[in-house]
Write an enzyme that holds these catalytic residues in place. Structure first.
Site, mmCIF file in Angstrom:
data_model
loop_
_atom_site.group_PDB
_atom_site.id
_atom_site.type_symbol
_atom_site.label_atom_id
_atom_site.label_comp_id
_atom_site.label_asym_id
_atom_site.label_seq_id
_atom_site.Cartn_x
_atom_site.Cartn_y
_atom_site.Cartn_z
ATOM 1 N N CYS A 1 -9.447 -61.054 18.346
ATOM 2 C CA CYS A 1 -9.696 -60.049 17.320
ATOM 3 C C CYS A 1 -8.790 -58.821 17.489
ATOM 4 O O CYS A 1 -7.607 -58.921 17.209
ATOM 5 C CB CYS A 1 -11.183 -59.716 17.296
ATOM 6 S SG CYS A 1 -11.686 -59.057 15.717
ATOM 7 N N GLU B 1 -11.375 -52.071 19.087
ATOM 8 C CA GLU B 1 -10.684 -51.402 17.977
ATOM 9 C C GLU B 1 -9.219 -51.264 18.391
ATOM 10 O O GLU B 1 -8.911 -50.542 19.349
ATOM 11 C CB GLU B 1 -11.347 -50.040 17.755
ATOM 12 C CG GLU B 1 -11.260 -49.519 16.355
ATOM 13 C CD GLU B 1 -11.836 -50.486 15.315
ATOM 14 O OE1 GLU B 1 -12.962 -50.977 15.515
ATOM 15 O OE2 GLU B 1 -11.150 -50.761 14.318
ATOM 16 N N SER B 2 -8.345 -51.949 17.677
ATOM 17 C CA SER B 2 -6.951 -52.014 18.143
ATOM 18 C C SER B 2 -6.284 -50.635 18.166
ATOM 19 O O SER B 2 -5.485 -50.335 19.057
ATOM 20 C CB SER B 2 -6.148 -52.992 17.290
ATOM 21 O OG SER B 2 -6.269 -52.692 15.919
ATOM 22 N N GLU C 1 -15.926 -65.765 22.898
ATOM 23 C CA GLU C 1 -16.759 -65.360 24.044
ATOM 24 C C GLU C 1 -18.214 -65.120 23.626
ATOM 25 O O GLU C 1 -19.089 -65.000 24.466
ATOM 26 C CB GLU C 1 -16.158 -64.113 24.727
ATOM 27 C CG GLU C 1 -16.342 -62.784 24.017
ATOM 28 C CD GLU C 1 -15.441 -62.583 22.794
ATOM 29 O OE1 GLU C 1 -14.708 -63.504 22.412
ATOM 30 O OE2 GLU C 1 -15.501 -61.472 22.211
ATOM 31 N N HIS D 1 -14.442 -64.404 17.808
ATOM 32 C CA HIS D 1 -14.857 -64.064 19.176
ATOM 33 C C HIS D 1 -15.445 -65.279 19.892
ATOM 34 O O HIS D 1 -16.673 -65.424 19.919
ATOM 35 C CB HIS D 1 -15.915 -62.958 19.137
ATOM 36 C CG HIS D 1 -15.386 -61.620 18.768
ATOM 37 N ND1 HIS D 1 -15.035 -60.674 19.699
ATOM 38 C CD2 HIS D 1 -15.123 -61.073 17.572
ATOM 39 C CE1 HIS D 1 -14.596 -59.586 19.094
ATOM 40 N NE2 HIS D 1 -14.635 -59.802 17.791
ATOM 41 N N ARG E 1 -5.616 -56.006 9.320
ATOM 42 C CA ARG E 1 -6.878 -55.547 9.931
ATOM 43 C C ARG E 1 -7.993 -55.494 8.894
ATOM 44 O O ARG E 1 -7.769 -55.220 7.728
ATOM 45 C CB ARG E 1 -6.693 -54.153 10.534
ATOM 46 C CG ARG E 1 -5.709 -54.130 11.676
ATOM 47 C CD ARG E 1 -5.556 -52.722 12.204
ATOM 48 N NE ARG E 1 -6.797 -52.204 12.755
ATOM 49 C CZ ARG E 1 -6.994 -50.939 13.083
ATOM 50 N NH1 ARG E 1 -6.036 -50.055 12.913
ATOM 51 N NH2 ARG E 1 -8.150 -50.546 13.569
#
Ligand code: GLN
Length: 193
Positions: free
Chosen positions: A76, A47-48, A174, A172, A103
């Site tokens: 993200c 969460e930025s 990853e 994402h 966002r």
């Protein structure tokens, strides 16, 4: 080659695993002084807004200096942090990528999804790439010096970009089996391209 993964919150473990599989030595970065010992940094999803709170002003400044000099890859929330213009709501960015990013831009209904997009590599034809989106942002503007390295959807929306030594994806990588995005980041750290 030592790669740091910012480990304040979010899915840093998945990045660590992927980078180690690709042969990198990984350091989980929890303290600002650890930035001095790494050759490149991954800022994971999460969460930025929370990242900003946890960083505080001094660490934000130190991180800002780092991302303007050393290779950095944000996924993200990490992409949101690296941008120079953030919407919904407006919030500070590290200013390493000349993009405007919104966002949570896909709305509630498709909060999260797995889609197939296109990976664009120099001197190669585009190839399909699995993309996992989780409450993802959208890149709404791409500045002149910014290269689009992956797109998604019929309108070829940019979902991965690079400017100099800084890379970002709104998805994402990853969480997919395909290691190519992380590999291209390691190439960037190794060769500067
Ligand atoms: N919605 C988050 C934000 O605005 C990003 C989500 C993620 O990193 N998966 O910061």
């Amino acid at each position: 080659m030592k790669i740091g993964v910012l480990a304040l919150q979010g899915d840093f473990e998945a990045h660590r695993r992927r980078l180690e599989e690709l042969g990198a030595e990984v350091v989980l970065v929890k303290k600002p002084e650890q930035l001095d010992e790494i050759d490149g940094l991954v800022i994971p999803g999460g969460e930025s807004g929370t990242f900003l709170k946890l960083l505080g002003e001094a660490d934000f400044e130190k991180l800002k200096q780092f991302v303007h000099v050393k290779p950095t890859f944000g996924t993200c929330a990490g992409a949101i942090l690296l941008a120079n213009e953030v919407e919904n709501p407006k919030q500070s960015g590290l200013g390493a990528l000349d993009i405007r990013i919104r966002r949570n831009a896909y709305g509630r209904q498709i909060d999260s999804s797995i889609r197939e997009g296109r990976f664009i590599q120099p001197n190669q034809s585009d190839s399909p790439l699995e993309m996992v989106f989780i409450r993802a942002p959208k890149i709404e503007r791409v500045g002149h010096g910014v290269e689009v390295i992956a797109t998604e959807g019929n309108n070829n929306h940019p979902v991965a970009v690079r400017q100099g030594k800084v890379m970002a994806t709104t998805f994402h990588p990853e969480l997919s089996d395909d290691p190519r995005i992380h590999r291209s980041f390691l190439d960037l750290v190794r060769n500067g391209n």
